[in-house]
Each structure stands twice: as C-alpha cells, then as structure tokens.
Design an enzyme around this catalytic site. Sequence first.
Site, PDB file in Angstrom:
ATOM      1  N   HIS A 159      -2.143  38.316  -0.135  1.00 56.36           N
ATOM      2  CA  HIS A 159      -0.603  38.722  -0.891  1.00 56.36           C
ATOM      3  C   HIS A 159      -0.199  37.508  -1.451  1.00 56.36           C
ATOM      4  O   HIS A 159       0.850  37.700  -2.378  1.00 56.36           O
ATOM      5  CB  HIS A 159       0.336  39.324   0.303  1.00 56.36           C
ATOM      6  CG  HIS A 159      -0.380  40.856   0.459  1.00 56.36           C
ATOM      7  ND1 HIS A 159      -1.285  41.190   1.450  1.00 56.36           N
ATOM      8  CD2 HIS A 159       0.080  41.745  -0.329  1.00 56.36           C
ATOM      9  CE1 HIS A 159      -1.262  42.384   1.484  1.00 56.36           C
ATOM     10  NE2 HIS A 159      -0.751  43.102   0.461  1.00 56.36           N
ATOM     11  N   ARG A 217       5.230  49.067  -3.971  1.00 54.79           N
ATOM     12  CA  ARG A 217       4.826  48.718  -2.531  1.00 54.79           C
ATOM     13  C   ARG A 217       6.231  48.400  -1.924  1.00 54.79           C
ATOM     14  O   ARG A 217       6.863  47.521  -1.761  1.00 54.79           O
ATOM     15  CB  ARG A 217       4.304  47.177  -2.499  1.00 54.79           C
ATOM     16  CG  ARG A 217       2.808  47.196  -3.139  1.00 54.79           C
ATOM     17  CD  ARG A 217       2.319  45.715  -2.864  1.00 54.79           C
ATOM     18  NE  ARG A 217       0.629  45.443  -2.906  1.00 54.79           N
ATOM     19  CZ  ARG A 217       0.142  45.261  -4.050  1.00 54.79           C
ATOM     20  NH1 ARG A 217       0.670  44.994  -5.195  1.00 54.79           N
ATOM     21  NH2 ARG A 217      -1.280  45.425  -3.905  1.00 54.79           N
ATOM     22  N   ARG A 263       4.485  54.003  -2.546  1.00 59.30           N
ATOM     23  CA  ARG A 263       3.639  54.093  -1.471  1.00 59.30           C
ATOM     24  C   ARG A 263       4.572  54.097  -0.319  1.00 59.30           C
ATOM     25  O   ARG A 263       5.615  53.156  -0.194  1.00 59.30           O
ATOM     26  CB  ARG A 263       2.682  52.895  -1.563  1.00 59.30           C
ATOM     27  CG  ARG A 263       2.233  52.749  -0.039  1.00 59.30           C
ATOM     28  CD  ARG A 263       0.872  51.735  -0.299  1.00 59.30           C
ATOM     29  NE  ARG A 263       1.420  50.362  -0.316  1.00 59.30           N
ATOM     30  CZ  ARG A 263       0.545  49.247  -0.369  1.00 59.30           C
ATOM     31  NH1 ARG A 263      -0.901  49.539  -0.750  1.00 59.30           N
ATOM     32  NH2 ARG A 263       1.207  48.135  -0.355  1.00 59.30           N
ATOM     33  N   GLU A 288      -8.774  53.232   0.668  1.00 61.40           N
ATOM     34  CA  GLU A 288      -9.251  51.786   0.733  1.00 61.40           C
ATOM     35  C   GLU A 288      -9.898  51.625   1.952  1.00 61.40           C
ATOM     36  O   GLU A 288     -10.125  50.277   2.465  1.00 61.40           O
ATOM     37  CB  GLU A 288      -7.705  50.940   0.874  1.00 61.40           C
ATOM     38  CG  GLU A 288      -6.432  51.419   1.681  1.00 61.40           C
ATOM     39  CD  GLU A 288      -5.085  50.775   1.359  1.00 61.40           C
ATOM     40  OE1 GLU A 288      -5.182  49.855   0.514  1.00 61.40           O
ATOM     41  OE2 GLU A 288      -4.328  51.294   1.812  1.00 61.40           O
ATOM     42  N   ASN A 313      -8.390  46.357  -2.839  1.00 61.57           N
ATOM     43  CA  ASN A 313      -8.369  44.971  -1.987  1.00 61.57           C
ATOM     44  C   ASN A 313      -8.849  45.247  -0.775  1.00 61.57           C
ATOM     45  O   ASN A 313      -9.692  44.452   0.019  1.00 61.57           O
ATOM     46  CB  ASN A 313      -6.806  44.397  -2.215  1.00 61.57           C
ATOM     47  CG  ASN A 313      -6.251  44.235  -3.578  1.00 61.57           C
ATOM     48  OD1 ASN A 313      -7.019  44.129  -4.402  1.00 61.57           O
ATOM     49  ND2 ASN A 313      -4.945  44.495  -3.419  1.00 61.57           N
ATOM     50  N   ARG A 333      -9.467  39.675   3.892  1.00 59.10           N
ATOM     51  CA  ARG A 333      -9.013  39.086   2.595  1.00 59.10           C
ATOM     52  C   ARG A 333      -8.265  37.818   2.501  1.00 59.10           C
ATOM     53  O   ARG A 333      -7.954  37.375   1.412  1.00 59.10           O
ATOM     54  CB  ARG A 333      -8.414  40.364   1.804  1.00 59.10           C
ATOM     55  CG  ARG A 333      -7.114  40.730   2.727  1.00 59.10           C
ATOM     56  CD  ARG A 333      -6.629  42.272   2.014  1.00 59.10           C
ATOM     57  NE  ARG A 333      -5.762  42.149   1.262  1.00 59.10           N
ATOM     58  CZ  ARG A 333      -4.931  42.967   0.753  1.00 59.10           C
ATOM     59  NH1 ARG A 333      -5.182  44.240   1.017  1.00 59.10           N
ATOM     60  NH2 ARG A 333      -3.968  43.004  -0.359  1.00 59.10           N
ATOM     61  N   CYS A 385      -5.437  50.950  -7.971  1.00 57.67           N
ATOM     62  CA  CYS A 385      -4.079  50.082  -7.958  1.00 57.67           C
ATOM     63  C   CYS A 385      -4.402  48.589  -7.448  1.00 57.67           C
ATOM     64  O   CYS A 385      -3.543  47.983  -7.134  1.00 57.67           O
ATOM     65  CB  CYS A 385      -2.853  50.803  -7.519  1.00 57.67           C
ATOM     66  SG  CYS A 385      -3.341  51.235  -5.703  1.00 57.67           S
TER      67      CYS A 385
END
Length: 818
Positions: A451, A549, A585, A674, A697, A708, A745
Amino acid sequence: MIGIAVVSHSPRLAQAAVDLALEMVGDGGPAIAIAAGAGEGVTGTDAFKVAEAITEVSSPEGVLVMMDLGSAVMSAEMALEFLADSEVPVKLTSAPFVEGLMAAVVRAAGGASLDDVEREARGALHAKRTHLDDDEQPEPSFDVGPVAEHAMEVTLRNPHGLHARPVSMLVKAISAFEATVTVANIRSGGPPVPANSPTALLGVGARQGDTISIAAAGRQAREALEAVGELVRGGFGEVETTPPPGTASEQSAARPDARPSKEALSSGPLGVSPGLAVGPIVRMPDQLEEPVDAPELSEQERSEAVGRIEAASAFVAGALMDKAGRVSGPAAREILEATALMATDPGLIGDACARVTDKGQTPERAVWAAVGDIAVVFREHGGLLAARVADLHDVRNRIVAELLGRPAPGLPDRTEPYVLVARDLAPADTALIDPAVCRAIVTVEGGPTSHTAILARALGLPAVVAARHALEIRAGSVVIVDGTTGVIVVDPTDEQVVQAEQESSRVTMFDGTGRTKDGQRVQLLANVASPDSVAEAIKAKAEGVGLFRTEFCFLDQEEAPGIEEQVRAYRRVFAAFPGRKVIIRTLDAGADKPLAFVSEVNEVNPALGIRGYRTAWRRPELLDTQLQAIAMAAAAETADVGVMAPMIATVEESIAFAARCFEHGLRSVGVMIETPAAAITAGDILQTVDFASLGTNDLAQYTMAADRLMGELALLNDPWQPAVLRMIREVSRAGIATGKPVGVCGEAAADPLLAAILVGLGVTSLSMSPRALGGVAKLLSSVTAQQCRDAAASVVAASSSSMARAAAVALLAPGQLA
Ligand code: PEP
Ligand code: MG
C-alpha cells in the site's frame, strides 16, 4: 515498405504459406495479396489475377512476386506485360516458395529495399543447405557492413536456438535502431552475418547453449546490442523444456533439484511509482512500543519524574499549537488546537503524575497507562468522543517520545521539501503525506503492490521500495530518487540535479479516450483512494473510476463511520464523474490495511484471515450500512455506479453479495477476482454477477504465496510471473465465454506493456493510478488489437517473468529495453 504478391496453383497452399510467414512478424508485416487457382475450385494460375494482386499491394518501394512452380512463372510474366504502363518497380524472384516467402516477409517488415528483400528470399535455402551439408551450391556472401564498435557474447537459452521465430524477433528488434548488427556462432566458428537477414541468421545454425557473438556499429549501436542481448537473455520468451547448458544460475532455474541462487530470489530497490525527485533525506521515526514495567522509582526520583511529565506535555502542546498556526484550512487548525489542549489536559496529566507519585511508575509508563484508561471511557461513550481516540493516542506517543528523547512519531513535521525514508509505512501514515513538501518515498520493506506503493502512486510521488540499505544513508544527504528504475543517487552533482529536475517536469498526457492503434476501445479508468484523490483523476482525464478503495476514507477512525458520513464521502467521488462509470468497492479491511473498527489484531496469518468480504461474516451490519450508504449516494448523483466486493473465494460468496446488493437497490454488482480460487471458478462466479475486476496485486500474492509487503519477495510478487498471467488468462476467457466485462484494477494495469498484454488477453477496462494513464494510453495507441493478442499468446507461454517481459518488449515495443 514493399508489397508482396504470392502466385500459386493452390489457394490453400498460398494461404498457408502466407499465414506461416506472417506468424513471424505479427501485424507489422508488409501488404500481401494472393493470386491462386484458375477459377472456383480449379487448380492453376491466372495472369489477370496476378496483375490484380500486384496492383492491390503496389507501393512506391515496389512489389516482389513469389511464385510456386510451372505456369505460375508464365502467368506472372504475362501479368507484367498487362502492367507495362505502371511505374511501380516489380520483381519476379526464383526464390523457394515457402522459405523465400518467410525470409521476404521478415526482411520487408524491417523496411528493406526491393533488391535486398529479393536477394534475401533467393538465399533462403542457405540454412537448409548448411544444415544438410549440401555444398554443391555456392555459399551466398553477406555484406556485414562497417567495422563493429561494440560487441558482446551471450548464450542462447531457448530450446531450439535461432530458429524462425527468434530470428524474426531479432530482425524486428534491430530494425528500430540506427545500427548495423552482426551475429556469429562461436561454437561453429562461422563468419559474422548481418542480423537484418533472416536467411543469414538461420544459416548461423545456433542451437541452445551456443554462445553467439553480437557486434554493432552506428549511432545506436549500444542500444541495438542491449535490445538483442535482452532478447537472448530472456530466451525470446520461449518455454524452456530442458535445462540449458549455460551458466549456473540458468541451470538452477530449470532443474527441479537445483537450489536457486540467492540472487535469483531476492529483489533490489524497486521503482514502484514513476517520476524523479530530488531532496534531502528525512527519516521516519520508528514506531513506539508500549513501555515495559520497570522497578518502582525511589521517593526522590518521583518528584523529578513528575516535573519531566509536565515539561514534556507542555513541549508537545507548544509544538502542536505551532503547527496549528502554520496549516492553511480552519478545520485542520481547529483539530490541531484541540489536540494541543489534550496534551496539557489537567485530568490526563494529573492522573499520569499521580501514578508516578503514588505507585512509583516511570513517567513514560504512567502516561501510557493514563491515556489507556481515558481511551476506554471515550470508546464506551461512542460517537464523536470515540472518534477522538486516535488523537489521544497521537498525544500519548508524542509525550512518551519526548520523555524518551526520541523524535516525535509519525510523519516528519517539515515545511521544506524532503525525501521520506522509512523502514515501512503504515497506510495511515502514507495517506497523511503532504505531496507539496514530501518529494519522494523510499522504504526498506514493501513490494510493488504494497500500500505504500499504491498510495505513493495515488499521491503522484516517486517511490522506491525494497531499498535494503536506505537506512544507512546519512540523514540530510541530498538524493535523486528515480521511481521508475529504483535508482537512488546519493550526493548527486549539480548537473545531475538539474537534469533530474528537467526530466521530472515532463509528463505524458491522456486525451480521455483509451483505444488501440486500430481503434479498439479500452476504457482507461482511475483508482481512487479517497475523495481527496479525485482531483488528480479528473486532471488526468480518467474515463471514470475503476476502483474506489473505500477503506482509505476511514483509515484512522476508531469507530465505524455512520451512514451520513459515508454518504458524504461517496457522493464526493460520484459527483466528480457525472454520467460516468464509478466502481466502488466495499471495505477491504484487514491484513495490510487494518481498520480499528473492523479488524482482528491477533490473527496469526492476517493475509489469510478475516479480511475483505470475509469481515461481513462477523460484522454483517457493517456491510449492510455501507451498501445502504452507497445506494443513497448513488441515488443522489448521476454517476453510473457499480459496487463490488473484495477477496471473494467462492461462488456462494458472490451469490450472497449480489443478493445483499439487490436488497439495497444496487443493480450493477461485481466481484474482485484476487484469489486463485476465484480465478479458477471465474466462469461460475461470473454467472452470478454483472462484472468482475481482477485484483492482480492480491492475485499475485496468493498465487505465488509471497507476502506483498515483503521487499525480499518482490520478484515473486510480480504480475509478469507466468503463473499469474495464466490465472488472468483463465478469468479473461471466462469473461469472453459469459459475455461479462472483466477489468483489471490491480497495479498490473499501470504497466504500459502489461496493459497491452491484458488487452490481448481480453480484458475490457484498465484502472490505475491517475498518473499512469498517459503512459498506458500512449503504448496502447501504438499497437493494434491483433498485435496485443499475438503478444499475449507468446507472453503467457513464457516460462519466467523476465522471459515474459522480454517477449512483450520484442513484440510490442522493440525499441524499449526489457
Ligand atoms: C488488488 O489486490 O489488486 C487490488 C486492486 O486491491 P488492493 O490492492 O486494494 O488489495
Ligand atoms: Mg486486493
């Protein structure tokens, strides 16, 4: 470019030969017309048809006529008589039909002249002859051009060496440079041959494991060498089926029993948010730990400790008041003033001092405990008071840091430009960064999809993650940060600084309509982190929002936001895109984005725990409130609102989510793909919703089993990994089969080359940080949809991320370094 007329007795033979030759060049080949058959279903040739074919592909550079046998030659000669008045140069060639056509197409695609193409086609049997030791024919001689100025040696890694496809990739790649390049096979000891001649390259007979010498002369010799070197090192994007007899690291990549080298697994500094910035380094202070219980203070120590608490609280209050005097907005000023008052609140400070005097606690322990008690009361009270708990903790941390002689926690309080260096950044800290003073971000941890990276892109700040030695750079040193390449230059020269500043002011603009060169529409949308980041999306001419988000709106809140607060936040984003698509979302809390009012803090594996849609299992009321707020905000604005859920893993979840959205009157419902589970069952999931959006991601994180947030795993956490690309292909296929739109996205959409591959795989929209729109739009407009499809087929077949990328570069942007 010259045109090519293909004359054959059989339409099927001609078409198959043309298809084979065009496979070598994709969409970039010359115009080709076929004159085959002597009428409906009749084998033979027809001079009128040949003349028509020549006319169809005629160009000022000329037309080459390829013929199969017998009467084909006569018909072609007769056709030339029909065209006697034409000024277009036309050449009939005795070149072999199949090999000659392939060589001609590849060479013509590189822009060669009619004579050169014809010579190339005529020599096309050279490779076959060399291979079969047929020395009855004289060897063709090749002009290798000027003496080379740069040279290098590389080992071929792909299974079949320099066969037709790699040869055409190589010819195409070097045609982009002003350079004369030659290739020689060191194993066979053969002479160097020109690298713009497919026939000559095939004749080199270079196999897997052979080392070839590449030499170049000319203005762009070095760049051409780099491009060829990348292609060879990337194995021309081909799947390796046997271990190449190359270097140790190459062997370990292919042998299941070999341990990969450390180099192959660890990542160096990675540029994750493009742009260049210059500034002095300021370190983000480490987070404060709760002070441990210490032995009781003696009576004498207690009065001195009380004095220190009073001094620290006065200092913190003064610093906050000072900051309040510098901020521009009245709201921010009021908040800071109120926080300053908290720092000297007699109740709080009195309680802390009493803990020292009565119980002998250390000053830092006493302040921590006193704030803890007040926070419990605030929380129990709920509403506005509960919302101040975050400020209370901020005050506590500042006072304790002062007592311990450490810098104030949180973002540096600076008015002068700086480059922020941190071990890692919490989303809440990153979201508060002021891009007017913070010029770039460098972190030791973090991957390309962490992030920190996402928020840096949203803020338009260059960022480098996985910079393992960043904390060793002296605070205050001036650095240049390149957020594209990941390079950090410490103590640059004045000249380097001037150059970096000039480059950083260049931007690629987007005109507001995403499309390929041949006009296929691809919606280019923006990822939005909070209402404040909308301005950037509008400025960048985003066609809409592909991912809002929502969790970023409430990062620092201790209490769940009420309906009205949510409606206000969502309306600001919807209102910015009247009549346009906005995909919102639902809260994706947990793991790397903990929200105090949702997330469990003590999960062993938070990324595999209750996050995303799963939070609704435990807190269904949070989802319902949010859906109600979204429905109210959507009803009040004209944006075309779609709502989607994060972290879906099963069809049951998508059915349940769609049902709840319907109950709230939301009609356009989608899910994020995802997790590998969702990717594999995408066909079934898509039957239950209106659209899907690939969160690459997390899809990369879960497919590769690589956190990640860990800089060390960034190479695994890469959407170019074949496993991730194949997951994406499955989802795109499911979208095509069900007729439902599938967008992307995740950050993969912001990589221009990968964006083209995603389009080639069939995704219908791409959503990214606004700053990436220009670069993606530019690359898409330079390639056709067919080129994207062809490139996607090669890239998905690659056996490593570097090969995948090298194949994409060679096929879509040959002038660019992989
Ligand atoms: C993703 O996972 O690709 C995504 C877009 O969601 P986030 O990055 O917010 O987890
Ligand atoms: Mg995600």
